[in-house]
Motif scaffolding. Structure first.
Motif, PDB file in Angstrom:
ATOM      1  N   CYS A  24       0.829  -1.212   0.000  1.00 46.55           N
ATOM      2  CA  CYS A  24       0.000   0.000   0.000  1.00 46.55           C
ATOM      3  C   CYS A  24       0.861   1.258   0.000  1.00 46.55           C
ATOM      4  O   CYS A  24       0.577   2.217  -0.733  1.00 46.55           O
ATOM      5  N   VAL A  25       1.907   1.262   0.809  1.00 42.27           N
ATOM      6  CA  VAL A  25       2.808   2.413   0.860  1.00 42.27           C
ATOM      7  C   VAL A  25       3.415   2.666  -0.524  1.00 42.27           C
ATOM      8  O   VAL A  25       3.497   3.812  -0.981  1.00 42.27           O
ATOM      9  N   LYS A  26       3.808   1.602  -1.203  1.00 46.85           N
ATOM     10  CA  LYS A  26       4.460   1.725  -2.520  1.00 46.85           C
ATOM     11  C   LYS A  26       3.555   2.341  -3.576  1.00 46.85           C
ATOM     12  O   LYS A  26       4.049   2.871  -4.570  1.00 46.85           O
ATOM     13  N   THR A  27       2.242   2.293  -3.378  1.00 48.64           N
ATOM     14  CA  THR A  27       1.338   2.890  -4.369  1.00 48.64           C
ATOM     15  C   THR A  27       1.448   4.401  -4.404  1.00 48.64           C
ATOM     16  O   THR A  27       1.112   5.023  -5.410  1.00 48.64           O
ATOM     17  N   GLY A  28       1.881   5.013  -3.279  1.00 42.32           N
ATOM     18  CA  GLY A  28       1.944   6.464  -3.196  1.00 42.32           C
ATOM     19  C   GLY A  28       0.581   7.111  -2.992  1.00 42.32           C
ATOM     20  O   GLY A  28       0.469   8.336  -2.982  1.00 42.32           O
ATOM     21  N   LYS A  29      -0.452   6.304  -2.822  1.00 42.50           N
ATOM     22  CA  LYS A  29      -1.815   6.820  -2.650  1.00 42.50           C
ATOM     23  C   LYS A  29      -2.110   7.065  -1.176  1.00 42.50           C
ATOM     24  O   LYS A  29      -1.390   6.601  -0.297  1.00 42.50           O
ATOM     25  N   SER A  30      -3.195   7.779  -0.921  1.00 44.51           N
ATOM     26  CA  SER A  30      -3.668   7.960   0.448  1.00 44.51           C
ATOM     27  C   SER A  30      -4.080   6.599   0.987  1.00 44.51           C
ATOM     28  O   SER A  30      -4.839   5.879   0.339  1.00 44.51           O
ATOM     29  N   ARG A  31      -3.594   6.264   2.184  1.00 44.79           N
ATOM     30  CA  ARG A  31      -3.798   4.916   2.726  1.00 44.79           C
ATOM     31  C   ARG A  31      -4.944   4.879   3.727  1.00 44.79           C
ATOM     32  O   ARG A  31      -4.969   5.657   4.682  1.00 44.79           O
ATOM     33  N   VAL A  32      -5.864   3.937   3.488  1.00 49.37           N
ATOM     34  CA  VAL A  32      -7.001   3.725   4.373  1.00 49.37           C
ATOM     35  C   VAL A  32      -6.915   2.291   4.877  1.00 49.37           C
ATOM     36  O   VAL A  32      -6.780   1.351   4.092  1.00 49.37           O
ATOM     37  N   TYR A  33      -6.979   2.140   6.189  1.00 48.32           N
ATOM     38  CA  TYR A  33      -6.894   0.828   6.824  1.00 48.32           C
ATOM     39  C   TYR A  33      -8.274   0.436   7.317  1.00 48.32           C
ATOM     40  O   TYR A  33      -8.837   1.103   8.194  1.00 48.32           O
ATOM     41  N   TRP A  34      -8.829  -0.638   6.739  1.00 43.97           N
ATOM     42  CA  TRP A  34     -10.119  -1.155   7.170  1.00 43.97           C
ATOM     43  C   TRP A  34      -9.856  -2.260   8.185  1.00 43.97           C
ATOM     44  O   TRP A  34      -9.472  -3.372   7.827  1.00 43.97           O
ATOM     45  N   ALA A  35     -10.045  -1.934   9.460  1.00 47.02           N
ATOM     46  CA  ALA A  35      -9.821  -2.873  10.563  1.00 47.02           C
ATOM     47  C   ALA A  35     -11.107  -3.661  10.795  1.00 47.02           C
ATOM     48  O   ALA A  35     -12.151  -3.074  11.081  1.00 47.02           O
ATOM     49  N   THR A  36     -11.036  -4.981  10.684  1.00 44.68           N
ATOM     50  CA  THR A  36     -12.224  -5.825  10.823  1.00 44.68           C
ATOM     51  C   THR A  36     -12.308  -6.535  12.162  1.00 44.68           C
ATOM     52  O   THR A  36     -13.336  -7.129  12.474  1.00 44.68           O
ATOM     53  N   SER A  37     -11.248  -6.485  12.948  1.00 46.61           N
ATOM     54  CA  SER A  37     -11.246  -7.238  14.206  1.00 46.61           C
ATOM     55  C   SER A  37     -12.085  -6.540  15.264  1.00 46.61           C
ATOM     56  O   SER A  37     -12.289  -5.325  15.234  1.00 46.61           O
ATOM     57  N   GLN A  38     -12.555  -7.349  16.186  1.00 50.40           N
ATOM     58  CA  GLN A  38     -13.235  -6.850  17.370  1.00 50.40           C
ATOM     59  C   GLN A  38     -12.357  -7.222  18.561  1.00 50.40           C
ATOM     60  O   GLN A  38     -11.794  -8.313  18.604  1.00 50.40           O
ATOM     61  N   ILE A  39     -12.247  -6.324  19.510  1.00 46.82           N
ATOM     62  CA  ILE A  39     -11.368  -6.557  20.645  1.00 46.82           C
ATOM     63  C   ILE A  39     -12.212  -7.002  21.838  1.00 46.82           C
ATOM     64  O   ILE A  39     -12.953  -6.207  22.402  1.00 46.82           O
ATOM     65  N   PHE A  40     -12.076  -8.277  22.193  1.00 45.82           N
ATOM     66  CA  PHE A  40     -12.825  -8.840  23.312  1.00 45.82           C
ATOM     67  C   PHE A  40     -11.945  -9.183  24.511  1.00 45.82           C
ATOM     68  O   PHE A  40     -12.452  -9.504  25.575  1.00 45.82           O
ATOM     69  N   ASP A  41     -10.612  -9.174  24.326  1.00 46.11           N
ATOM     70  CA  ASP A  41      -9.728  -9.538  25.427  1.00 46.11           C
ATOM     71  C   ASP A  41      -8.379  -8.841  25.280  1.00 46.11           C
ATOM     72  O   ASP A  41      -8.102  -8.195  24.264  1.00 46.11           O
ATOM     73  N   SER A  42      -7.544  -8.976  26.294  1.00 45.34           N
ATOM     74  CA  SER A  42      -6.251  -8.285  26.294  1.00 45.34           C
ATOM     75  C   SER A  42      -5.306  -8.837  25.230  1.00 45.34           C
ATOM     76  O   SER A  42      -4.494  -8.088  24.682  1.00 45.34           O
TER      77      SER A  42
END
Length: 172
Positions: A24-42
């Motif tokens: 993604c960095v190599k594209t030179g484009k604006s980077r958007v991170y779609w985080a799909t995880s849910q945090i249920f524990d440490s």
């Protein structure tokens, strides 16, 4: 239509996320991170923190565990969207007892309609033994079907093992 779709797959802790982030960095484009995880524990909280540190600054994060159209809906042609990861997204839907075939169709449609470049991280779960319980077997089968569908829709597919990429489809 997405300008380019890349699938990065591999086993757990194979280096696929780091590879995808660098792509993604190599594209030179604006980077958007779609985080799909849910945090249920440490443990998951620590894993997410490691991923945030690993990717560094310069990312806009969208935390959306279910809705592909919501996550990809605001993307622009000058963006690259990294979905990390399809495996967590699938797990969320499986545990919520959602219709996996329908949700997969919605995901594929959202990717196809997205004007940005899209990079999807996903786990290859079919290389191990057959799980002993029904839920794990259902998950493994669903993940395999999702990966097949994603790969068919992608321009490029890269398998990462031990941090090393191997292009299976297209060019990197």
């Amino acid at each position: 239509m997405a300008s380019k779709v890349t699938i990065i797959l591999g086993g757990a802790a194979s280096g696929k996320s780091a590879f995808a982030e660098q792509a993604c960095v190599k594209t030179g484009k604006s980077r958007v991170y779609w985080a799909t995880s849910q945090i249920f524990d440490s443990e998951m909280q620590e894993k997410v923190a490691r991923h945030v540190d690993q990717r560094g600054a310069g990312w806009t994060t969208i935390e959306e565990p279910y809705e592909a159209k919501t996550a990809l809906g605001a993307a622009q042609p000058h963006d690259v969207v990294l979905m990390d990861c399809a495996t967590m997204w699938l797990t969320n839907h499986l545990l919520a007892e959602n219709d996996l075939e329908k949700e997969t169709r919605v995901l594929l449609e959202a990717i196809k309609d997205c004007p940005a470049e899209v990079v999807v991280v996903t786990n290859e779960t079919g290389l191990g033994i057959v799980p002993e319980n029904a839920l794990a077997r259902r998950f493994r089968e669903a993940q395999g079907r999702l990966n097949i569908a994603l790969a068919a829709a992608a321009d490029t597919v890269v398998l990462v093992a031990a941090g090393l990429p191997m292009t299976l489809k297209g060019t990197t």
